[in-house]
Write a protein that holds these residues in place. Structure first.
Motif, PDB file in Angstrom:
ATOM      1  N   ASN A 191      -7.230   5.898  -3.893  1.00 20.62           N
ATOM      2  CA  ASN A 191      -6.072   5.055  -3.546  1.00 20.62           C
ATOM      3  C   ASN A 191      -5.052   5.488  -4.664  1.00 20.62           C
ATOM      4  OD1 ASN A 191      -4.323   2.583  -3.931  1.00 20.62           O
ATOM      5  ND2 ASN A 191      -5.248   2.007  -1.977  1.00 20.62           N
ATOM      6  N   ASN A 192      -3.748   5.572  -4.208  1.00 21.48           N
ATOM      7  CA  ASN A 192      -2.893   5.828  -5.327  1.00 21.48           C
ATOM      8  C   ASN A 192      -2.285   4.740  -6.110  1.00 21.48           C
ATOM      9  OD1 ASN A 192      -1.972   8.588  -4.230  1.00 21.48           O
ATOM     10  ND2 ASN A 192      -1.615   7.504  -2.390  1.00 21.48           N
ATOM     11  N   GLU A 240      -7.615  10.826  -1.254  1.00 18.67           N
ATOM     12  CA  GLU A 240      -8.620   9.577  -2.264  1.00 18.67           C
ATOM     13  C   GLU A 240      -8.257  10.030  -3.674  1.00 18.67           C
ATOM     14  OE1 GLU A 240      -9.690   6.804  -1.137  1.00 18.67           O
ATOM     15  OE2 GLU A 240      -9.240   7.188   1.013  1.00 18.67           O
ATOM     16  N   LYS A 268       0.821  -1.158   0.024  1.00 16.56           N
ATOM     17  CA  LYS A 268      -0.137  -0.135  -0.226  1.00 16.56           C
ATOM     18  C   LYS A 268       0.850   1.294  -0.078  1.00 16.56           C
ATOM     19  CE  LYS A 268      -0.503   0.721   4.909  1.00 16.56           C
ATOM     20  NZ  LYS A 268      -1.020   1.999   5.543  1.00 16.56           N
ATOM     21  N   THR A 269       0.340   2.255  -0.525  1.00 15.46           N
ATOM     22  CA  THR A 269       1.140   3.591  -0.222  1.00 15.46           C
ATOM     23  C   THR A 269       0.982   4.068   1.149  1.00 15.46           C
ATOM     24  OG1 THR A 269      -0.868   4.890  -1.127  1.00 15.46           O
ATOM     25  CG2 THR A 269       0.914   4.314  -2.576  1.00 15.46           C
TER      26      THR A 269
END
Length: 95
Positions: free
Chosen positions: A85-86, A83, A76-77
């Motif tokens: 999600n990157n 928002e 995850k980043t």
């Protein structure tokens, strides 16, 4: 310091299923590359390489390894408060 690689695409099938995990990530450096998420997790944990996402605003968010409540590793980043999600907002990597 470990080499850093920009992630610019992902592979996730089916793309719009929120319950499916990202399978691969990729980038453009060196003519293009893709790695499985398992390979990325191993490289981050071993501190051999670092990965990041360059956001549209120009800032950078690092990719880290997290552990689910079931004990599974995933990527995850880092939390940036924005928002979407990157990783999920990246386009599909060429196959």
């Amino acid at each position: 310091m470990a080499p850093r690689f920009e992630v610019s695409c992902i592979n996730k099938i089916p793309r719009d299923n929120i319950y499916e995990r990202i399978q691969k990530i990729g980038g453009k450096a060196g003519g293009g590359w893709t790695l499985s998420v398992a390979e990325v997790i191993d490289r981050i944990i071993a501190q051999r390489e670092e990965f990041y996402v360059n956001r549209p605003r120009g800032d950078v968010v690092d990719i880290e390894v997290a552990i689910s409540r079931f004990g599974n590793h995933y990527i995850k980043t880092t939390v940036d408060g924005d928002e979407p999600n990157n990783l999920l907002s990246l386009p599909e990597c060429p196959r």
